[in-house]
Design an enzyme around this catalytic site. Structure first.
Site, PDB file in Angstrom:
ATOM      1  N   CYS A  15      18.767 -16.552 -25.669  1.00 34.21           N
ATOM      2  CA  CYS A  15      19.821 -16.654 -24.657  1.00 34.21           C
ATOM      3  C   CYS A  15      20.879 -17.630 -25.171  1.00 34.21           C
ATOM      4  CB  CYS A  15      19.256 -17.130 -23.322  1.00 34.21           C
ATOM      5  SG  CYS A  15      18.706 -18.837 -23.330  1.00 34.21           S
ATOM      6  N   ASP A 430      42.868   2.024 -31.406  1.00 38.33           N
ATOM      7  CA  ASP A 430      43.178   2.680 -32.676  1.00 38.33           C
ATOM      8  C   ASP A 430      43.830   4.031 -32.368  1.00 38.33           C
ATOM      9  OD1 ASP A 430      43.029   3.313 -35.504  1.00 38.33           O
ATOM     10  OD2 ASP A 430      41.367   4.637 -34.966  1.00 38.33           O
ATOM     11  N   ASP A 628      37.013   4.030 -33.992  1.00 38.17           N
ATOM     12  CA  ASP A 628      35.946   4.955 -34.383  1.00 38.17           C
ATOM     13  C   ASP A 628      35.671   4.966 -35.868  1.00 38.17           C
ATOM     14  OD1 ASP A 628      38.367   6.250 -35.143  1.00 38.17           O
ATOM     15  OD2 ASP A 628      37.311   8.175 -35.157  1.00 38.17           O
TER      16      ASP A 628
END
Length: 758
Positions: A15, A430, A628
């Site tokens: 954590c 993008d 991507d």
């Protein structure tokens, strides 16, 4: 005096308290100049003065805190992660078994024997053994972390857990040897339960953070293992890429990956450089042009002079950019941990004051010190102070949000995404493959001396034997419109310009306007049309039959159907959309104008994308990045939230916090809305849990709270958090989907839009 950088992959962080503990430990170490901890990627980047510290001493700080340093080799690192998982599972099984036995003993004592206090010496001793075995067996590593944190003056969740566990152990021992009225079994049970809970939470966190894919390695695998080196005498030998040096010449045939960064010294070809630029239309390469290792040589044979090898090569630079961005990405302190930052010392202080009060205060009204009550009060405060519900508040809200997201085709891979998304005010998109489809397609046909179908039929027949992506776009358009075309009688590909063919006895040229002019074709009457198409960012191919221009074909990357609507939703939410691309400014502006984006960054290289994201962050903005491609990976990692299109590359997906299954851009805002709702649930859960803990601690100071009621309060607090997290989901029929949590999927599953739950 020199500054050295060391980057470590660290095991054992569960954590943001862990990240904070590491940062504090290094900040208190002489010679350390700066430290960046990435909890999401379990990486630590340390900058230190190598005149004052050695690498061993820097590593020892991590090891002393109870964390492990994984091997730098990614394959070995994966093996270490699997070993950690196995160790965590073993600890959980042992601690869980002890908890089950303790529950059974308590159930027998309360329900059958009708007793709350100790029922027998045998039962007391059995629970004592289970408590000691759990605390010093399965939970021994927690004590190491707690001790090292205390030694450095760091109060974290490990310190509070051990305070509660030892409080239970001490209370049980007092009941066993000093105060017969103490509920011995129940106190020993508390030591078992809270240790088991912590082991469970850390094991769950380890599962979430363990990555089964080796995306960075797959990135480097794009580079071939061998290359054809051409000697000074013209002899060709196949050698490992690692044996190449700057200045060597290598030959690359059509269809092969270019093995190294270099400069073309002989030949012409089209090269698919989407690996670097993300652009779908290949670049024409000739003498003097630079090429990038990992890109694909498509049509001609090239002789390339090597200009960069090893760590200087493009793919290695990208891999290094990704890893550095991971380590330096700003850490996010979860809301629960911000609460616990003050809650931990507060509980310890209240426990001490409660004991002192019952020992000293009775003297003021003429009584004797109530040591037993003071001890009971202090121990009860520590037991009730262990934040079980607080610890569950955030993950339960994330499970609910993750399940809802999965139902919408969204994989939420990072808990940070839920917390940060409500604060995002800039989303950087993008262009190719994100705003656009990512494949060239015919956008417009202009006819001069024939019907449109005849222009397409002529162009398709001439391009039938071509392997160029623009030819594929023309053939696809002809097929979609039902245009009939045949094979050419003769065919010749003119590399970098177009094709020359004979179709039904007619001489046909299809290609660049400049090349057509060189071939003697009169383009004077269509200059305006060519400029208009190019102004839209389209690639223009002229179609010439027997010396006459019969039409123009504009080819470009189609904009996704939901792109403009998604941009509108961003604006409605108060978010500024920004487009970033390696494409030229004219094409970028044309696409941005069509979807309604005002701010455009064009001609941006991969490393510059990351820098642009960093500039926005330095200006005080919360930034999400959507991409991507491999060229987007460093920027995705740098952004506060990286969002990958699921139809994209593995390295982009692995670098992201959120994955959109398929290629629908609207999922970006769906994720934003789900993240905002989940964070609201987190705040509600924390308020509920903190109320239970706060009331419980206040009640415990009276010294009258029985451990059974303390545990009942913990059960009620967890139940309340569960109800708030999932009641509405069950009523709405959504169900609970935990696919996001384990992130166990294959590459094909991501591409098909299916996240597999373990």
């Amino acid at each position: 005096m020199g500054t050295t950088h060391e980057q470590f992959n660290v095991g054992g962080m569960s954590c943001s308290f862990c990240a904070e503990s590491i940062e504090k430990a290094y900040s208190r170490t002489d010679g350390v100049k700066d430290v960046d901890v990435s909890l999401a990627h379990e990486e630590v980047l340390v900058q230190y003065d190598d005149d004052l510290l050695s690498e061993i001493e820097v590593k020892d700080t991590l090891r002393d805190l109870g964390y492990t340093i994984r091997d730098s080799d990614k394959a070995k690192r994966y093996e270490q992660q699997q070993t950690e998982l196995a160790d965590g599972k073993r600890r959980l099984l042992l601690a869980g078994s002890a908890s089950i036995v303790v529950v059974a003993l308590m159930g027998w004592m309360i329900l059958v024997m009708k007793r709350f206090e100790s029922a027998s010496l045998t039962m007391d001793l059995v629970t004592l053994v289970l408590a000691l075995g759990t605390m010093f067996g399965s939970g021994r590593y927690i004590k190491q972390k707690a001790f090292q944190s205390l030694r450095r003056g760091i109060f974290n969740q490990h310190v509070l857990l051990e305070a509660g566990a030892f409080a239970g152990l001490f209370g049980g021992l007092l009941g066993l040897f000093v105060f017969p009225s103490f509920p011995t079994v129940h106190f020993f049970a508390v030591s078992v339960f809270i240790t088991t809970y912590h082991i469970l939470s850390e094991y769950t966190s380890l599962i979430v953070r363990t990555r089964t894919s080796q995306a960075v390695q797959r990135l480097l695998d794009l580079q071939p293992d061998t290359a054809r080196r051409v000697g000074e005498d013209g002899d060709v030998e196949e050698v490992p890429v690692d044996d190449l040096y700057v200045g060597d010449n290598v030959r690359v045939k059509p269809g092969e990956n270019i093995p190294v960064d270099g400069t073309v010294i002989e030949g012409k070809s089209t090269v698919d450089e989407s690996v670097a630029t993300g652009e779908s239309i290949p670049e024409e390469k000739a003498d003097g042009d630079e090429v990038i290792g990992g890109s694909v040589n498509e049509t001609g044979t090239l002789l390339i002079e090597v200009t960069a090898t090893g760590e200087d090569a493009f793919l290695n630079q990208i891999a290094r950019e990704i890893e550095e961005a991971r380590a330096m990405k700003p850490g996010i302190i979860q809301l629960a941990d911000r609460v616990l930052k003050y809650f931990v010392p507060a509980v310890l202080t209240i426990a001490a004051l409660s004991f002192l009060f019952w020992v000293v205060a009775p003297l003021a009204w003429g009584g004797g010190p109530k040591v037993q009550r003071g001890v009971f009060a202090a121990l009860a405060v520590l037991v009730l102070g262990y934040p079980c519900a607080l610890g569950m508040a955030t993950p339960l809200a994330l499970i609910r949000g993750g399940g809802k997201a999965a139902n919408h085709g969204i994989l939420m891979r990072s808990g940070d995404a839920f917390q940060i998304f409500p604060d995002v005010n800039h989303i950087v998109l993008d262009k190719t493959g994100t705003i656009t489809v990512g494949e060239p397609a015919v956008s417009e046909v202009i006819v001069f001396d024939a019907e449109e179908s005849n222009v397409l039929a002529t162009a398709a027949s001439a391009e039938a034997f071509s392997e160029h992506p623009l030819a594929d776009a023309i053939l696809d358009a002809a097929d979609e419109q039902g245009v009939e075309y045949g094979d050419p009688d003769a065919f010749d590909s003119v590399t970098g310009n177009g094709v020359r063919a004979t179709v039904n006895g007619d001489a046909v040229l299809v290609g660049k306007p400049g090349w057509l002019s060189d071939e003697g074709v009169d383009l004077s009457n269509c200059r305006d049309d060519i400029e208009r198409l190019q102004g839209r960012g389209l690639t223009v191919s002229g179609v010439v039959r027997d010396g006459d221009l019969i039409g123009l074909i504009g080819i470009g990357d189609e904009i996704k159907a939901d792109a403009d609507e998604t941009v509108r939703r961003m604006r409605d939410a108060g978010i500024t959309p920004v487009m970033i691309t390696g494409d030229n400014e004219r094409t970028a502006n044309a696409v941005a104008e069509e979807v309604g984006i005002d701010r455009v960054m064009a001609d941006v290289l991969p490393d510059e994308k990351r820098e642009e994201i960093g500039c926005l962050q330095e200006a005080g903005h919360r930034v999400a990045m959507v991409g991507d491609g491999i060229n987007d990976a460093p920027a995705l990692t740098q952004a506060d939230i990286g969002i990958a299109i699921g139809a994209g590359t593995d390295i982009a997906i692995e670098s992201a916090d959120i994955v959109l299954m398929g290629d629908r851009l609207g999922g970006v805002m769906d994720a934003y809305e789900i993240g905002t709702e989940s964070y609201r649930k987190t705040r509600q859960n924390l308020t509920t849990a903190f109320a239970f803990n706060g009331i419980g601690v206040a009640a415990a100071t009276t010294g009258l709270v029985h451990p059974v009621f303390a545990m009942l309060a913990m059960v009620l607090s967890v139940s309340a958090v569960l109800a708030n997290s999932f009641a509405g989901q069950f009523l709405s029929g959504e169900g609970v989907n935990t696919e996001f949590a384990l992130d166990k999927r294959t590459d094909d599953d991501v591409r098909d839009g299916r996240a597999m739950a373990d």
